[in-house]
Motif scaffolding. Structure first.
Motif, PDB file in Angstrom:
ATOM      1  N   ALA A  94      81.734 124.653  67.023  1.00 34.26           N
ATOM      2  CA  ALA A  94      82.854 124.252  66.993  1.00 34.26           C
ATOM      3  C   ALA A  94      83.550 125.693  66.684  1.00 34.26           C
ATOM      4  O   ALA A  94      84.452 126.057  67.721  1.00 34.26           O
ATOM      5  CB  ALA A  94      83.235 123.502  66.150  1.00 34.26           C
ATOM      6  N   GLY A  95      83.350 126.589  65.717  1.00 34.65           N
ATOM      7  CA  GLY A  95      83.843 127.855  65.576  1.00 34.65           C
ATOM      8  C   GLY A  95      83.676 128.707  66.868  1.00 34.65           C
ATOM      9  O   GLY A  95      84.582 129.433  67.229  1.00 34.65           O
ATOM     10  N   THR A  96      82.444 128.770  67.361  1.00 36.59           N
ATOM     11  CA  THR A  96      82.384 129.573  68.514  1.00 36.59           C
ATOM     12  C   THR A  96      83.115 129.382  69.648  1.00 36.59           C
ATOM     13  O   THR A  96      83.520 130.027  70.340  1.00 36.59           O
ATOM     14  CB  THR A  96      80.683 129.505  68.833  1.00 36.59           C
ATOM     15  OG1 THR A  96      79.850 130.022  67.626  1.00 36.59           O
ATOM     16  CG2 THR A  96      80.426 130.621  69.815  1.00 36.59           C
ATOM     17  N   GLY A  97      83.000 127.885  69.799  1.00 31.26           N
ATOM     18  CA  GLY A  97      83.806 127.456  70.937  1.00 31.26           C
ATOM     19  C   GLY A  97      85.071 127.748  70.939  1.00 31.26           C
ATOM     20  O   GLY A  97      85.904 128.275  71.942  1.00 31.26           O
ATOM     21  N   LEU A  98      85.760 127.513  69.787  1.00 32.12           N
ATOM     22  CA  LEU A  98      87.331 127.845  69.444  1.00 32.12           C
ATOM     23  C   LEU A  98      87.341 129.240  69.573  1.00 32.12           C
ATOM     24  O   LEU A  98      88.434 129.800  70.468  1.00 32.12           O
ATOM     25  CB  LEU A  98      87.445 127.604  68.036  1.00 32.12           C
ATOM     26  CG  LEU A  98      87.800 126.082  67.975  1.00 32.12           C
ATOM     27  CD1 LEU A  98      88.071 125.816  66.597  1.00 32.12           C
ATOM     28  CD2 LEU A  98      88.990 125.726  68.790  1.00 32.12           C
ATOM     29  N   ARG A  99      86.612 130.271  69.342  1.00 32.03           N
ATOM     30  CA  ARG A  99      86.919 131.445  69.550  1.00 32.03           C
ATOM     31  C   ARG A  99      86.591 132.189  70.936  1.00 32.03           C
ATOM     32  O   ARG A  99      87.324 132.955  71.607  1.00 32.03           O
ATOM     33  CB  ARG A  99      85.748 132.435  68.831  1.00 32.03           C
ATOM     34  CG  ARG A  99      86.136 132.617  67.148  1.00 32.03           C
ATOM     35  CD  ARG A  99      85.305 133.493  66.347  1.00 32.03           C
ATOM     36  NE  ARG A  99      85.582 133.281  64.863  1.00 32.03           N
ATOM     37  CZ  ARG A  99      84.919 134.056  64.217  1.00 32.03           C
ATOM     38  NH1 ARG A  99      84.161 134.943  64.529  1.00 32.03           N
ATOM     39  NH2 ARG A  99      85.098 134.060  62.967  1.00 32.03           N
ATOM     40  N   LEU A 100      85.436 131.279  71.657  1.00 33.78           N
ATOM     41  CA  LEU A 100      85.445 131.836  73.010  1.00 33.78           C
ATOM     42  C   LEU A 100      86.683 130.998  73.809  1.00 33.78           C
ATOM     43  O   LEU A 100      87.016 131.850  74.935  1.00 33.78           O
ATOM     44  CB  LEU A 100      84.135 130.807  73.625  1.00 33.78           C
ATOM     45  CG  LEU A 100      83.041 131.439  73.169  1.00 33.78           C
ATOM     46  CD1 LEU A 100      81.676 130.720  73.777  1.00 33.78           C
ATOM     47  CD2 LEU A 100      82.935 133.023  73.895  1.00 33.78           C
ATOM     48  N   LEU A 101      87.392 130.009  73.527  1.00 33.74           N
ATOM     49  CA  LEU A 101      88.554 129.633  74.117  1.00 33.74           C
ATOM     50  C   LEU A 101      89.998 130.555  73.602  1.00 33.74           C
ATOM     51  O   LEU A 101      90.880 130.282  74.352  1.00 33.74           O
ATOM     52  CB  LEU A 101      88.996 128.111  73.644  1.00 33.74           C
ATOM     53  CG  LEU A 101      87.873 127.001  74.089  1.00 33.74           C
ATOM     54  CD1 LEU A 101      88.213 125.933  73.332  1.00 33.74           C
ATOM     55  CD2 LEU A 101      88.176 127.126  75.650  1.00 33.74           C
ATOM     56  N   GLY A 102      89.751 131.498  72.891  1.00 32.56           N
ATOM     57  CA  GLY A 102      90.731 132.392  72.594  1.00 32.56           C
ATOM     58  C   GLY A 102      91.628 131.994  71.360  1.00 32.56           C
ATOM     59  O   GLY A 102      92.792 132.461  71.323  1.00 32.56           O
ATOM     60  N   TRP A 103      91.243 131.026  70.443  1.00 37.00           N
ATOM     61  CA  TRP A 103      92.030 130.601  69.349  1.00 37.00           C
ATOM     62  C   TRP A 103      91.994 131.571  68.318  1.00 37.00           C
ATOM     63  O   TRP A 103      91.276 132.251  68.020  1.00 37.00           O
ATOM     64  CB  TRP A 103      91.608 129.305  68.941  1.00 37.00           C
ATOM     65  CG  TRP A 103      92.058 128.001  69.795  1.00 37.00           C
ATOM     66  CD1 TRP A 103      92.063 128.182  70.965  1.00 37.00           C
ATOM     67  CD2 TRP A 103      92.533 126.688  69.441  1.00 37.00           C
ATOM     68  NE1 TRP A 103      92.323 126.734  71.490  1.00 37.00           N
ATOM     69  CE2 TRP A 103      92.615 126.054  70.401  1.00 37.00           C
ATOM     70  CE3 TRP A 103      92.690 126.427  67.949  1.00 37.00           C
ATOM     71  CZ2 TRP A 103      93.226 124.749  70.377  1.00 37.00           C
ATOM     72  CZ3 TRP A 103      93.191 124.948  68.058  1.00 37.00           C
ATOM     73  CH2 TRP A 103      93.381 124.520  69.117  1.00 37.00           C
TER      74      TRP A 103
ATOM     75  N   VAL B 164      74.075 140.591  67.218  1.00 39.88           N
ATOM     76  CA  VAL B 164      74.712 139.432  67.324  1.00 39.88           C
ATOM     77  C   VAL B 164      76.014 139.507  67.745  1.00 39.88           C
ATOM     78  O   VAL B 164      76.920 140.217  67.212  1.00 39.88           O
ATOM     79  CB  VAL B 164      74.516 138.622  65.791  1.00 39.88           C
ATOM     80  CG1 VAL B 164      75.574 137.301  65.761  1.00 39.88           C
ATOM     81  CG2 VAL B 164      73.015 138.504  65.379  1.00 39.88           C
ATOM     82  N   PRO B 165      76.596 138.815  68.514  1.00 42.06           N
ATOM     83  CA  PRO B 165      78.022 138.763  68.902  1.00 42.06           C
ATOM     84  C   PRO B 165      78.787 138.507  67.777  1.00 42.06           C
ATOM     85  O   PRO B 165      78.561 137.483  67.262  1.00 42.06           O
ATOM     86  CB  PRO B 165      77.933 138.068  70.184  1.00 42.06           C
ATOM     87  CG  PRO B 165      76.819 137.096  70.233  1.00 42.06           C
ATOM     88  CD  PRO B 165      75.847 137.699  69.349  1.00 42.06           C
ATOM     89  N   ASP B 166      80.207 139.222  67.850  1.00 40.63           N
ATOM     90  CA  ASP B 166      81.032 138.786  66.957  1.00 40.63           C
ATOM     91  C   ASP B 166      81.621 137.479  66.939  1.00 40.63           C
ATOM     92  O   ASP B 166      82.273 136.897  66.103  1.00 40.63           O
ATOM     93  CB  ASP B 166      82.431 139.771  66.905  1.00 40.63           C
ATOM     94  CG  ASP B 166      81.921 141.177  66.319  1.00 40.63           C
ATOM     95  OD1 ASP B 166      80.661 141.286  65.691  1.00 40.63           O
ATOM     96  OD2 ASP B 166      82.420 142.056  66.663  1.00 40.63           O
ATOM     97  N   VAL B 167      81.549 136.864  68.137  1.00 38.14           N
ATOM     98  CA  VAL B 167      82.207 135.603  68.439  1.00 38.14           C
ATOM     99  C   VAL B 167      81.458 134.252  67.713  1.00 38.14           C
ATOM    100  O   VAL B 167      82.296 133.303  67.497  1.00 38.14           O
ATOM    101  CB  VAL B 167      81.888 135.357  69.845  1.00 38.14           C
ATOM    102  CG1 VAL B 167      80.718 134.876  70.323  1.00 38.14           C
ATOM    103  CG2 VAL B 167      82.956 134.071  70.573  1.00 38.14           C
ATOM    104  N   VAL B 168      80.419 134.583  67.068  1.00 39.64           N
ATOM    105  CA  VAL B 168      79.785 133.287  66.192  1.00 39.64           C
ATOM    106  C   VAL B 168      80.193 133.793  64.986  1.00 39.64           C
ATOM    107  O   VAL B 168      79.817 134.648  63.945  1.00 39.64           O
ATOM    108  CB  VAL B 168      78.057 133.717  66.176  1.00 39.64           C
ATOM    109  CG1 VAL B 168      77.488 132.348  65.616  1.00 39.64           C
ATOM    110  CG2 VAL B 168      77.506 133.707  67.673  1.00 39.64           C
ATOM    111  N   PRO B 169      80.927 132.454  64.477  1.00 40.87           N
ATOM    112  CA  PRO B 169      81.367 132.615  62.861  1.00 40.87           C
ATOM    113  C   PRO B 169      80.447 132.551  61.957  1.00 40.87           C
ATOM    114  O   PRO B 169      80.476 131.363  61.205  1.00 40.87           O
ATOM    115  CB  PRO B 169      82.501 131.552  62.967  1.00 40.87           C
ATOM    116  CG  PRO B 169      82.143 130.648  63.862  1.00 40.87           C
ATOM    117  CD  PRO B 169      81.219 131.291  65.070  1.00 40.87           C
TER     118      PRO B 169
END
Lengths: 103, 240
Positions: A94-103, B164-169
């Motif tokens: 969920a967190g990765t998806g939101l970041r990819l969507l630019g949130w 690891v890409p920064d996009v993974v929280p």
């Protein structure tokens, strides 16, 4: 050498905390009511840890929906009976998806 | 007549324990990965950072150790902080002491190392672990599997962290893990009330006490539970 010494001391103090009532001090020294209360205190113990980790996260991501929504996802998955790996994976997806969507 | 020992009845590796600990090991792996990424980032020698995994056997303890060691903190400050971070483990040791009371000395001395939030949460509510040999197998299995997975994840973090890409929280791992552990335990008013009290106390004390707020919150909630139990206990009848 100093770092190795520090690691040895850290190992000793961490072991001592874990072994306090298992190997070092008889648990009988505690009042009788305490072990009974401890045995049922798991939700309280875990809630304190959860709160501390949430507060640490809030300090680095104040008011961020990219934090709140994934953790709500985790709570819902946990409530639905998902195992812990699924809960954590759900939050990360969920967190990765939101970041990819630019949130 | 010779009898063949039934290995299925007394396996060295407890299969139920493996089933129980694998999801938890997978869940803590990202946190171990983060710890691994932190080791070179802080400038701590990789050998010391990796050795700390089996020796300290705890993410919060290891992160605290790495951070303070890298910042050049004194040994006294390091040990004092670790004592506060680990104070909750003293609570766990008291709660788990009955499970260890009939175990051999080597087991009581060596295996408290496996006491962490996740292993405590796994065994404390179980009613099928009171037989000493059964508990010994179960505890050694979950400790070994979790420790191996934890050390492996840290090693992966050291090696693969930079790609690891920064996009993974990854920072969500720890709170999500604790949510996954606590939510299924909230089964009745007693557990919900104790959890809310502990959470509120931890939140109130977090700013002033830092990591020490955790054992304080635990103590407050456990005391409240004990007081509630004592009030609920039926009073013994007075002699007529």
């Amino acid at each position: 050498v100093t770092l190795v010494l520090a690691l040895a001391a850290a190992t000793l103090i961490t072991w001592a905390a874990r072994a306090t009532f298992i190997a070092l001090v008889p648990v009988d020294l505690l009042p009788q009511w305490l072990p009974a209360a401890l045995a049922t205190a798991t939700p309280a113990v875990l809630a304190a840890l959860t709160t501390a980790s949430l507060l640490s996260l809030r300090a680095s991501h104040p008011g961020s929906l990219t934090v709140l929504l994934p953790l709500l996802t985790a709570a819902v998955l946990a409530r639905l009976g998902g195992n812990v790996a699924v809960v954590v994976l759900g939050a990360l997806v969920a967190g990765t998806g939101l970041r990819l969507l630019g949130w | 007549m010779l009898t063949v020992p039934d290995r299925r009845a007394d396996p060295r590796i407890d299969r139920a324990a493996v089933r129980d600990i694998i999801p938890i090991t997978l869940a803590v792996a990202p946190l171990g990965f983060v710890v691994g990424v932190t080791i070179p980032a802080l400038g701590v020698p990789r050998g010391v950072g990796l050795a700390a995994a089996p020796l300290l056997y705890s993410g919060s303890t290891q992160l605290t150790f790495l951070t303070l060691a890298a910042s050049g903190a004194s040994l006294l400050a390091l040990l004092g902080t670790l004592l506060l971070v680990n104070a909750r483990l003293i609570v766990y040791s008291a709660a788990m002491a009955p499970l260890f009371s009939e175990q051999p000395a080597w087991f009581r001395l060596l295996t408290p190392t496996f006491v962490v939030d996740q292993t405590y949460a796994l065994v404390i509510d179980r009613v099928d672990l009171h037989e000493p040999a059964r508990f010994r197998r179960y505890w050694l299995t979950i400790g070994a599997v979790l420790g191996t997975g934890w050390a492996g994840a840290i090693a992966c973090g050291v090696l693969l962290g930079p790609v690891v890409p920064d996009v993974v929280p990854i920072e969500l791992t720890a709170p999500a893990l604790f949510i996954g552990l606590v939510v299924p335990k909230l089964r009745d008013r007693r557990s919900v009330g104790a959890a809310l009290l502990a959470a509120a106390t931890a939140a109130a004390g977090h700013g002033a006490l830092g990591p020490a707020a955790i054992p304080v919150a635990m103590t407050v909630a456990i005391t409240a539970l004990a007081l509630a139990d004592r009030r609920r206990e039926p009073r013994s009848e007075a002699p007529s």
